[in-house]
Design a protein around this motif. Structure first.
Motif, PDB file in Angstrom:
ATOM      1  N   LYS A 195       0.844  -1.190   0.000  1.00 32.09           N
ATOM      2  CA  LYS A 195       0.000   0.000   0.000  1.00 32.09           C
ATOM      3  C   LYS A 195       0.881   1.242   0.000  1.00 32.09           C
ATOM      4  CE  LYS A 195      -3.738  -2.491   0.479  1.00 32.09           C
ATOM      5  NZ  LYS A 195      -4.694  -2.637  -0.651  1.00 32.09           N
ATOM      6  N   THR A 196       0.390   2.300  -0.637  1.00 32.77           N
ATOM      7  CA  THR A 196       1.076   3.592  -0.552  1.00 32.77           C
ATOM      8  C   THR A 196       0.244   4.549   0.287  1.00 32.77           C
ATOM      9  OG1 THR A 196       0.054   4.361  -2.620  1.00 32.77           O
ATOM     10  CG2 THR A 196       2.226   3.324  -2.769  1.00 32.77           C
ATOM     11  N   THR A 197       0.918   5.452   0.957  1.00 28.77           N
ATOM     12  CA  THR A 197       0.269   6.431   1.815  1.00 28.77           C
ATOM     13  C   THR A 197       1.110   7.696   1.832  1.00 28.77           C
ATOM     14  OG1 THR A 197      -0.662   6.789   4.035  1.00 28.77           O
ATOM     15  CG2 THR A 197       1.428   5.595   3.905  1.00 28.77           C
ATOM     16  N   THR A 198       0.547   8.767   2.335  1.00 32.05           N
ATOM     17  CA  THR A 198       1.297  10.021   2.353  1.00 32.05           C
ATOM     18  C   THR A 198       2.501   9.948   3.278  1.00 32.05           C
ATOM     19  OG1 THR A 198      -0.754  11.243   1.931  1.00 32.05           O
ATOM     20  CG2 THR A 198       1.127  12.506   2.744  1.00 32.05           C
ATOM     21  N   ASN A 199       2.308   9.355   4.445  1.00 30.98           N
ATOM     22  CA  ASN A 199       3.356   9.328   5.467  1.00 30.98           C
ATOM     23  C   ASN A 199       3.267   8.015   6.222  1.00 30.98           C
ATOM     24  OD1 ASN A 199       4.871   9.781   7.918  1.00 30.98           O
ATOM     25  ND2 ASN A 199       4.803  11.970   7.460  1.00 30.98           N
ATOM     26  N   VAL A 200       4.401   7.390   6.487  1.00 34.63           N
ATOM     27  CA  VAL A 200       4.397   6.111   7.212  1.00 34.63           C
ATOM     28  C   VAL A 200       4.817   6.266   8.670  1.00 34.63           C
ATOM     29  CG1 VAL A 200       4.871   4.815   5.102  1.00 34.63           C
ATOM     30  CG2 VAL A 200       6.784   5.575   6.531  1.00 34.63           C
ATOM     31  N   ASP A 201       5.195   7.468   9.083  1.00 33.06           N
ATOM     32  CA  ASP A 201       5.737   7.650  10.427  1.00 33.06           C
ATOM     33  C   ASP A 201       4.729   7.346  11.522  1.00 33.06           C
ATOM     34  OD1 ASP A 201       8.120   8.412   9.286  1.00 33.06           O
ATOM     35  OD2 ASP A 201       7.735  10.567   9.459  1.00 33.06           O
TER      36      ASP A 201
END
Length: 374
Positions: free
Chosen positions: A161-167
């Motif tokens: 999956k892609t997302t804006t931010n993984v933090d």
């Protein structure tokens, strides 16, 4: 005689003619890009031997489920499964980024880190049945890239999956975990060796940072997913609109059906999956075409509001009439003077002649397939 001050522009012999440059400039537009991208997708689907992707998906039978739609708001799932018209902009860009990230970055990376004797396969197809609440449920879909043996037997599954931010991620999102569990369950039943482990891999669209979660098959969690499928099937078999009860806090904010559901600032609530909202202009062109093409058998058409926004689509697909809720008079979409402002709808001419100011509207969603005119 002094030279003339008249300024006449001439182009050098080697220059591209202005008319040619103008043709290029006119061709580069949002509309032109959308049409080019759509055509490109059609060609690619045919090249891949998947022509069925070039048309609208048929509504899902109540007992059939897709892994990517599991463990989400039941109402949103019904809207999506029954091809309700999507509101807002179709997120093609996000889909493209996700596909490119998987194919051009993650797959080569997995190939490089996978030890000798194991390989990467782009996807594995599943088609399995489970029983939930006494009902046989069918689950069909294709995995993300999998680590396999030389015989193609799965050793490790992935869900990418892609997302804006993984933090901010500390664990996989439940619906992504549910998706992976559906694949694990199906493939474990199919093979004579355990298939009980996978990775949910999140990639940041901004930084390309990864966040990876190892997931073991959890029978209790899988039972929760099966119960969700059984509940979804029961709602659809009863032809009943599920409650607006999201599984996740953020679902309503990003939902493509929040206006018809009643979770937005428009005067609609609890609308079923059929039909366009009468005076709503928040559908983009691609979403409208997808909806209209999916409902050709019902003779779906544009509302008068949308006909003003997309007159070319009105000419292609047809338009419902304006109608008056008081006197029941109807008017062609272009027979009433209106500037397109949905906050100031046109008045019914018949009622206005009697000094009764009543605004016109389009047909209600559940009556649209029965009110279209030649």
């Amino acid at each position: 005689m002094p030279p003339s001050n008249t300024n006449t522009e001439t182009e050098p012999d080697h220059a591209v003619p202005k008319a040619t440059r103008d043709t290029v400039i006119e061709a580069i537009s949002n509309r032109g890009f959308s049409e080019w991208y759509d055509e490109r997708q059609i060609e690619q689907n045919l090249l891949d031997g998947k022509p069925y992707f070039n048309g609208p998906s048929p509504p899902k039978p109540p007992d059939r489920h897709t892994p990517s739609n599991l463990l989400q708001c039941h109402r949103k799932a019904m809207y999506a499964r029954q091809n309700a018209p999507r509101e807002g902009t179709t997120p093609d860009g996000i889909f493209w980024i996700g596909s490119t990230f998987e194919e051009d970055i993650i797959v080569p990376y997995l190939q490089d880190v996978t030890p000798d004797g194991l390989y990467i396969q782009n996807s594995l197809w599943i088609d399995t049945t489970v029983v939930g609440d006494g009902t046989e449920l069918r689950v069909r879909g294709a995995t993300d890239p999998a680590v396999v043996t030389t015989d193609g037997d799965p050793a490790l599954l992935t869900e990418i999956k892609t997302t804006t931010n993984v933090d901010h991620l500390t664990e996989p999102k439940p619906h992504h975990k549910a998706q992976l569990h559906a694949y694990l369950h199906a493939l474990n039943d199919k093979h004579d060796h355990p298939v009980t482990e996978g990775l949910v891999i999140y990639g940041s669209r901004k930084t390309l940072d990864l966040r990876v979660f190892q997931v073991m098959f959890d029978p209790d969690f899988w039972q929760r997913v099966v119960d969700w499928m059984a509940t979804q099937t029961a709602y659809e078999q009863a032809n009943k609109l599920p409650p607006a009860d999201p599984e996740q806090d953020w679902e309503c904010t990003y939902c493509s059906f929040k206006h018809r559901c009643g979770q937005a600032d428009t005067p609609y609530q609890d609308i079923g999956p059929e039909g366009l909202l009468p005076v709503f202009d928040g559908y983009d062109r691609d979403a409208l075409v997808e909806y209209l093409d999916a409902h050709t058998d019902a003779d779906a058409r544009l509302t008068p509001t949308l006909a003003h926004t997309y007159p070319d689509l009105a000419a292609e697909y047809g338009t419902y009439d304006w109608s008056c809720p008081r006197c029941s008079e109807t008017y062609a979409w272009d027979a009433v003077d209106w500037d397109g402002d949905t906050s100031d709808l046109p008045l019914c001419p018949a009622c206005a002649r009697e000094n009764d100011l009543v605004t016109l509207s389009g047909p209600e969603p559940d009556t649209q397939p029965n009110t279209s005119k030649d």
